[in-house]
Scaffold this active site. Structure first.
Site, short mmCIF file in Angstrom:
data_model
loop_
_atom_site.label_atom_id
_atom_site.label_comp_id
_atom_site.label_asym_id
_atom_site.label_seq_id
_atom_site.Cartn_x
_atom_site.Cartn_y
_atom_site.Cartn_z
N ARG A 121 61.57 58.35 38.83
CA ARG A 121 63.03 59.33 38.14
C ARG A 121 63.72 59.37 39.56
NH1 ARG A 121 58.57 62.53 37.15
NH2 ARG A 121 57.59 62.95 34.60
N LYS A 143 78.44 54.96 39.05
CA LYS A 143 77.40 54.84 38.20
C LYS A 143 76.67 53.53 38.59
CE LYS A 143 81.87 55.68 35.74
NZ LYS A 143 83.41 54.76 34.78
N GLU A 185 92.15 45.94 40.36
CA GLU A 185 91.32 46.89 40.15
C GLU A 185 92.13 47.84 42.04
OE1 GLU A 185 89.31 47.85 38.68
OE2 GLU A 185 89.50 50.76 39.82
N LYS A 225 89.06 57.19 44.62
CA LYS A 225 88.77 56.83 43.55
C LYS A 225 88.18 58.28 44.18
CE LYS A 225 87.12 53.90 41.30
NZ LYS A 225 86.79 52.35 40.90
N GLU A 235 82.32 62.51 34.82
CA GLU A 235 84.05 61.40 33.45
C GLU A 235 83.92 62.34 32.10
OE1 GLU A 235 83.07 57.95 33.30
OE2 GLU A 235 84.90 57.33 31.90
N ARG A 239 88.64 62.29 35.85
CA ARG A 239 87.98 60.34 35.90
C ARG A 239 88.70 59.75 34.50
NH1 ARG A 239 82.17 60.23 38.52
NH2 ARG A 239 82.45 57.14 38.05
N ASN A 243 89.93 54.66 34.20
CA ASN A 243 90.10 53.63 33.15
C ASN A 243 90.91 53.00 32.45
OD1 ASN A 243 87.05 53.90 32.46
ND2 ASN A 243 87.28 55.98 30.74
N HIS A 246 90.61 49.12 31.47
CA HIS A 246 89.70 49.15 30.78
C HIS A 246 89.56 49.30 29.18
CE1 HIS A 246 88.75 49.83 34.74
NE2 HIS A 246 87.64 49.24 34.50
N HIS A 250 87.08 45.85 28.58
CA HIS A 250 85.86 45.87 28.00
C HIS A 250 86.14 44.80 26.76
CE1 HIS A 250 84.06 49.06 30.33
NE2 HIS A 250 84.17 47.97 30.81
N HIS A 262 85.23 40.65 34.63
CA HIS A 262 85.63 41.52 34.51
C HIS A 262 86.95 41.89 35.11
CE1 HIS A 262 85.14 46.01 33.99
NE2 HIS A 262 84.97 46.22 35.33
#
Lengths: 334, 334
Positions: A121, A143, A185, A225, A235, A239, A243, A246, A250, A262
């Site tokens: 956990r 993330k 980026e 960021k 998000e 936030r 993206n 993206h 993606h 990426h």
């Protein structure tokens, strides 16, 4: 050295940006971790360069180190690698008091972070991103993720590390293509921020020019960021601006089937180079179909980010059912 | 109806304990969720009794419901079931705005909770525990988990639901053995709390006597656990007291290889019925070996909980290397 403080609801930690920080890793880690077992998760590209240095540094600082290496490449963000790493942690009797140190690019950070977040956990995590993209992107925000056949990053967690160590000196061992990938980026962040940050990019006219500017560019990107992430950890609001690029990115990455990195895919998304899709023979229909699985779909709409001007980003939802038509319009714009 | 408010760092939610609350589930859920897709995760024991009622309730309240059924039993707390459920969510285009409702005992709650916590980095979750054990135990605290061959609950997350609905009327369909199993957990809580709660147990002299007292016993147990969990969400301090009986219990359960229910194993741990182990031919050595993988191992010590008197619990660490000897001593005490 630049220290950026990140405060989330569950944790407060520092991102340290310092040339040659990898050579002081033992000292840096002892400031946040007491003696424990440490699993250094790395990949077949990064391990040969830095696993020994990191192991020596941590061992000298009193940690018991075990290196776990996964194959380089996006395919390692898989259930199989998650289970393999967890089996290794369990076999080595890792306890809740031990920790995971992710030494690598975005794939290693995402995978090792996810493993750390679910083993018992959640055990302690330190991120040491080694690619420019990871240094400016995946190292901040907490993330973690693995991929499914239906889409990238569809399984994961929000899990904050105890420390992020960024060593811009590492970048000299990166191939130019990977520097350019990470720079995409940085351009994204600068476009969202505008002002001096955006202006500073005008000096970067070649891939070689990225290296000397890297410490400042990384610091500016990470600081931006961190501000956004602190305001919206999970998000649900602003936030989503991160993206930017993206949404198409993606889908492009998935359809390029390993031929694009990426950051390259996101760069394509960023500048909407629709012709490149066409040159690859990818129809808007196929892209739209893939995007229906995007995590940015809320209910029946997909949220896009666009700029009305540099430094002026906005969120724009499009109904999933209108995607193909809407993208068809986009494609026909020249 | 009893409402118990749980406030954690990341979420605030209610645990509603109400007879026949399952017949008002639609209304209850609309108070915390807007219209969305809902995956009702249940098992082959509970589904036939309640899946239709829950589906009808949620559908009438405007939700789009999809029932996902896993085989009843601990074996479903596996990577295979996690992947199967996530593939089903992805195939049904579940988005971040959709939700998972866990309808079942501890296995379903742990499994569905874990899946909800990692699908798209976490989607909304409601727990509807249907066994007495789950109602007093797994429904409060936000623990989710699956098992590894090396031990129970070694992979999981802390993930808080938006709502917990407990219907004591459901308990009438439980076999007596499962009532007794859950009652063990109530005894554990009462022993840790002492006072009136402990005294009230003196009226329970048969399994049949549990049912009429269940609403009060559940409320007292859940209220106690909620207090402890709120003070120590991630089990770093006082929450370890809730592990009373679990240190031996988990090992017994693993070694019993499916012949003992979780609550029964914990009850054995609770009263330290050492002879029962001996009767099963299990040596202290084997139990100690299994316990070295327990999540309660911190560094090189395993933390035990003991009572100096009813209502007076304490934490007591034992070095892992001393476990076998220490347990040998325990076994030879009569």
């Amino acid at each position: 050295m630049t220290n950026i403080e990140v405060k989330t609801r569950v944790k407060q930690y520092q991102i340290k940006i310092m040339i040659n920080s990898l050579h002081h890793l033992g000292t840096l880690v002892t400031k946040v971790w007491c003696a424990r077992q440490v699993a250094v998760v790395t990949d077949t590209n990064v391990g040969p360069y830095y696993a020994k240095l990191v192991t020596d540094e941590l061992t000298a600082a009193g940690f018991k180190v075990r290196v776990m290496t996964v194959p380089a490449g996006e395919a390692s963000k898989s259930w199989a690698q998650v289970q393999s790493l967890i089996d290794q942690l369990s076999a080595a009797h890792f306890s809740r008091s031990d920790g995971v140190l992710a030494l690598g690019g975005g794939v290693v950070g995402d995978l090792a972070g996810f493993v750390a977040s679910i083993y018992m956990r959640g055990i302690a995590l330190i991120q040491v991103p080694t690619s420019l993209l990871a240094q400016v992107d995946s190292s901040v925000g907490g993330k973690t993720a693995i991929d499914l056949p239906t889409g990238k990053n569809l399984v994961g967690s929000f899990y904050q590390p105890d420390l992020v160590v960024i060593d811009p000196a590492i970048l000299v061992t990166l191939p130019p293509r990977m520097l350019a990938e990470g720079y995409g980026e940085i351009v994204k962040c600068a476009a969202l921020v505008g002002g001096d940050f955006w202006q500073s990019l005008h000096q970067i006219t070649s891939v070689a020019a990225i290296l000397p500017a890297a410490p400042d560019l990384i610091a500016a990107s990470v600081a931006f960021k961190a501000r956004v992430v602190m305001a919206d950890e999970h998000e649900q609001g602003q936030r989503q601006l991160l993206n930017f690029g993206h949404t198409i990115g993606h889908a492009v990455e998935l359809l390029a089937d390993g031929q694009l990195m990426h950051g390259e895919a996101v760069a394509i998304g960023l500048v909407q180079v629709c012709r490149l899709f066409a040159a690859h023979g990818l129809a808007p229909q196929a892209v739209a179909a893939v995007m229906q699985h995007d995590k940015k779909v809320h209910g029946t709409a997909l949220t896009w980010v666009y700029l009305s001007a540099v430094g002026q980003p906005h969120l724009y939802p499009i109904a999933v059912t209108d995607l193909a038509t809407w993208m068809g319009d986009l494609w026909s714009v020249s």
